[in-house]
Design a protein around this motif. Structure first.
Motif, PDB file in Angstrom:
ATOM      1  N   GLN A 163      36.552  18.858 -27.590  1.00 46.94           N
ATOM      2  CA  GLN A 163      35.240  19.135 -27.025  1.00 46.94           C
ATOM      3  C   GLN A 163      34.130  18.914 -28.050  1.00 46.94           C
ATOM      4  O   GLN A 163      33.015  18.523 -27.696  1.00 46.94           O
ATOM      5  CB  GLN A 163      35.169  20.578 -26.494  1.00 46.94           C
ATOM      6  CG  GLN A 163      33.816  20.917 -25.906  1.00 46.94           C
ATOM      7  CD  GLN A 163      33.807  22.220 -25.130  1.00 46.94           C
ATOM      8  OE1 GLN A 163      33.603  22.222 -23.933  1.00 46.94           O
ATOM      9  NE2 GLN A 163      34.013  23.338 -25.813  1.00 46.94           N
ATOM     10  N   SER A 166      32.124  15.759 -28.038  1.00 43.45           N
ATOM     11  CA  SER A 166      31.070  15.585 -27.048  1.00 43.45           C
ATOM     12  C   SER A 166      29.703  16.026 -27.553  1.00 43.45           C
ATOM     13  O   SER A 166      28.704  15.889 -26.841  1.00 43.45           O
ATOM     14  CB  SER A 166      31.414  16.353 -25.765  1.00 43.45           C
ATOM     15  OG  SER A 166      31.400  17.750 -25.995  1.00 43.45           O
ATOM     16  N   ARG A 173      31.106  15.714 -22.264  1.00 43.56           N
ATOM     17  CA  ARG A 173      31.945  16.879 -22.516  1.00 43.56           C
ATOM     18  C   ARG A 173      33.189  16.829 -21.640  1.00 43.56           C
ATOM     19  O   ARG A 173      34.300  17.139 -22.083  1.00 43.56           O
ATOM     20  CB  ARG A 173      31.133  18.156 -22.228  1.00 43.56           C
ATOM     21  CG  ARG A 173      31.784  19.441 -22.734  1.00 43.56           C
ATOM     22  CD  ARG A 173      31.361  20.625 -21.907  1.00 43.56           C
ATOM     23  NE  ARG A 173      31.826  20.469 -20.537  1.00 43.56           N
ATOM     24  CZ  ARG A 173      33.060  20.769 -20.151  1.00 43.56           C
ATOM     25  NH1 ARG A 173      33.949  21.233 -21.010  1.00 43.56           N
ATOM     26  NH2 ARG A 173      33.419  20.583 -18.899  1.00 43.56           N
ATOM     27  N   SER A 174      33.004  16.434 -20.392  1.00 43.97           N
ATOM     28  CA  SER A 174      34.128  16.357 -19.464  1.00 43.97           C
ATOM     29  C   SER A 174      35.166  15.348 -19.944  1.00 43.97           C
ATOM     30  O   SER A 174      36.367  15.628 -19.952  1.00 43.97           O
ATOM     31  CB  SER A 174      33.621  15.967 -18.067  1.00 43.97           C
ATOM     32  OG  SER A 174      34.683  15.847 -17.161  1.00 43.97           O
ATOM     33  N   THR A 177      37.109  16.680 -23.144  1.00 44.37           N
ATOM     34  CA  THR A 177      38.062  17.770 -22.906  1.00 44.37           C
ATOM     35  C   THR A 177      39.225  17.337 -22.013  1.00 44.37           C
ATOM     36  O   THR A 177      40.357  17.796 -22.215  1.00 44.37           O
ATOM     37  CB  THR A 177      37.347  18.987 -22.294  1.00 44.37           C
ATOM     38  OG1 THR A 177      36.561  18.565 -21.157  1.00 44.37           O
ATOM     39  CG2 THR A 177      36.432  19.647 -23.301  1.00 44.37           C
ATOM     40  N   SER A 195      39.204  21.591 -18.181  1.00 47.89           N
ATOM     41  CA  SER A 195      37.893  21.112 -18.594  1.00 47.89           C
ATOM     42  C   SER A 195      36.790  21.840 -17.822  1.00 47.89           C
ATOM     43  O   SER A 195      35.780  22.241 -18.391  1.00 47.89           O
ATOM     44  CB  SER A 195      37.785  19.599 -18.361  1.00 47.89           C
ATOM     45  OG  SER A 195      36.457  19.146 -18.555  1.00 47.89           O
ATOM     46  N   THR A 202      31.124  27.370 -22.377  1.00 51.07           N
ATOM     47  CA  THR A 202      30.420  26.418 -23.239  1.00 51.07           C
ATOM     48  C   THR A 202      29.002  26.150 -22.745  1.00 51.07           C
ATOM     49  O   THR A 202      28.025  26.254 -23.500  1.00 51.07           O
ATOM     50  CB  THR A 202      31.199  25.085 -23.298  1.00 51.07           C
ATOM     51  OG1 THR A 202      32.522  25.336 -23.772  1.00 51.07           O
ATOM     52  CG2 THR A 202      30.503  24.106 -24.234  1.00 51.07           C
TER      53      THR A 202
END
Length: 284
Positions: A163, A166, A173-174, A177, A195, A202
């Motif tokens: 993560q 990202s 981010r997706s 993860t 995720s 987060t």
């Protein structure tokens, strides 16, 4: 509706809801949406793009509420310590915390550097393309994992390290993860769902931090003058994100990530083309 019209609020919230949980970089899409609409990148507009993430993360909690509000009731061997029993009972939250820690620590340590990178549209475009190329091959690279592979503390921590990648804008981010989960032998569905779960602490922490900075810099009036836009934006992002998550889980389980890879490449190349033809693009 303050700094933005109702139509602009709805369109940008739709973009947020559609792209936040898909591995396509919501940041890149916010850049395109904002500049196509001609929305000036004011203090409020920048805050708006973070605050409406609350609506998006709330959709995860609603869709997976049984997972979020269920304690682990599987029996432990007799003689287990009190600490082990506690961690076992709150296993779901403990693993989310373990995965959350790397990004939280690095985010606090390098917040200024991250903010500086967030000002570079070029970085976003390049990472969209690079990440897209990677996604063309990630299904073959990692396969579809195994249904018997369970999320352990070690796997959760490794996903948390992924993560951190990202933090480079445009990576997604997706994507980071999900790839992290697949690298730990999770199935595409299991990696995608973890995720989503990890997005809750987060993104909530990032939203609270941005709001704290805004309020500490005298932004109370900005929020109050645009309260209607924030309410509408969160509601739209919530509904759209729920639909996007359902579609994504169904699609990626059947077909994998190649289509998202090609899509990222096209979006990245469009942004690069605009930059090289003299267009001035602002970060959302």
């Amino acid at each position: 509706m303050g700094d933005m019209t109702l139509l602009e609020v709805i369109i940008i919230a739709i973009v947020e809801g559609l792209t936040e949980f898909l591995p396509v970089s919501s940041t890149g899409h916010m850049i395109i949406a904002q500049n196509v609409l001609g929305v000036e990148s004011t203090v409020f507009v920048k805050a708006f793009t973070f605050i409406i993430q609350f609506g998006a993360i709330l959709s995860v909690v609603v869709l997976y509420w049984k997972r979020f509000f269920r304690l682990n009731r599987e029996p432990l061997p007799e003689g287990a310590s009190a600490v082990k029993r506690f961690l076992h009972k709150f296993d779901f939250y403990w693993k989310l915390l373990v995965a959350f820690i790397p990004a939280a620590v690095l985010g606090l340590l390098f917040s200024d550097m991250i903010d500086a990178m967030l000002e570079s549209v070029m970085v976003v475009a390049i990472m969209l393309v690079v990440g897209g190329v990677f996604m063309l091959f990630c299904d073959k690279l990692f396969g579809n994992g195994s249904e018997s592979t369970k999320m352990t503390e070690r796997r959760a921590f490794m996903v948390g390290l992924f993560q951190c990648i990202s933090m480079i804008p445009g990576v997604s981010r997706s994507m980071a993860t999900i790839v992290g989960g697949m690298a730990q032998k999770l199935t595409r569905k299991a990696a995608a769902e973890f995720s989503f779960f990890l997005a809750v602490p987060t993104m909530f922490a990032a939203t609270v931090y941005k709001m704290y900075k805004l309020f500490s810099e005298g932004g109370t009036d900005i929020i109050m003058n645009n309260l209607g836009a924030l309410i509408v934006g969160n509601l739209v992002a919530f509904v759209v994100a729920m639909l996007a998550i359902k579609f994504f889980i169904s699609y990626v389980t059947k077909y994998g990530f190649k289509a998202f890879g090609w899509y990222r490449i096209i979006v990245g190349l469009v942004i690069l083309a605009l930059l090289f033809t003299g267009h001035t693009l602002e970060m959302a």
